[in-house]
Design an enzyme around this catalytic site. Sequence first.
Site, PDB file in Angstrom:
ATOM      1  N   TYR A 160      10.547  45.560  44.492  1.00 39.34           N
ATOM      2  CA  TYR A 160       9.864  46.287  43.420  1.00 39.34           C
ATOM      3  C   TYR A 160       8.881  47.292  44.006  1.00 39.34           C
ATOM      4  CZ  TYR A 160       6.955  47.113  39.278  1.00 39.34           C
ATOM      5  OH  TYR A 160       6.257  47.703  38.249  1.00 39.34           O
ATOM      6  N   LYS A 191       9.035  51.459  43.720  1.00 36.46           N
ATOM      7  CA  LYS A 191       7.995  52.257  43.089  1.00 36.46           C
ATOM      8  C   LYS A 191       7.359  53.246  44.071  1.00 36.46           C
ATOM      9  CE  LYS A 191       8.478  50.481  39.025  1.00 36.46           C
ATOM     10  NZ  LYS A 191       9.035  51.286  37.917  1.00 36.46           N
TER      11      LYS A 191
END
Length: 261
Positions: A150, A154
Amino acid sequence: MRLEGKIAIVTGAGSGIGRASARLFAEQGARLICADLKGHDETAAEIGEAAIAIQADAGSDEDVQDLVQAALQRFGGLDVFFANAGISGGLASIFEQSAEDWQEILRVNLIGPFLAIKHAAPAMKERGKGSIICTASVAGIRAGAGGPAYSASKAGVINLVKVAATQLAAADIRVNAICPGLIETGMTKPIYDWARASGKEDRLGHLNPLKRGGEPEEIAGAALFLASDESSYVNGHALVVDGGLSISHPFNQQEYGRTAF
């Protein structure tokens, strides 16, 4: 009416940040397409005639193309694309995630914004300008705010908008990111549910200076600013909305880091 006459697409519109943003965009005069795998029809129904619901996978090339075509065919153009859809992948360590886990998280969280930029830009060029907004995260700025895949996805979004901003500037298409901190959404529901069930709700967001988590509407306000002409001189920027968490990103040493080797 800061988006009067604007046509927008919002992915992840079925809940959380996406739903709050779709509502706010509509309140400010936009006509929009609410896209998600589920819940998007409820969002569009709440908004009324100004919104159309389309089921779509944000990481699918074909689905994103279809969203742009729908905006062109039903509303006559495209001014704003909020590439907000994303998945968490949990807080598993590097040693607990598979390559397949990484591929799926990167497909939705990073390839999704790439597809939004790729397919939205030509339509926006026809309008003379446009604004593309991608949801990144404070986890993409520093360690300690999300799982490995994750966080990597990002961080990729943040750099993607910088590169895209330089390549689309000649067409007057701005590309920016929003980096939320802890926000109560469907993605963070397990965290909030656990805290409330264990009597630790007051600990939510306690590491940031404001000592609280955020609300989807607070991110929607940032998205509205970037979507509107008020941000006409903001380009290639990652706007942090986290209560001050990323000032220091307090780090809690995890046990797997001590014992993995």
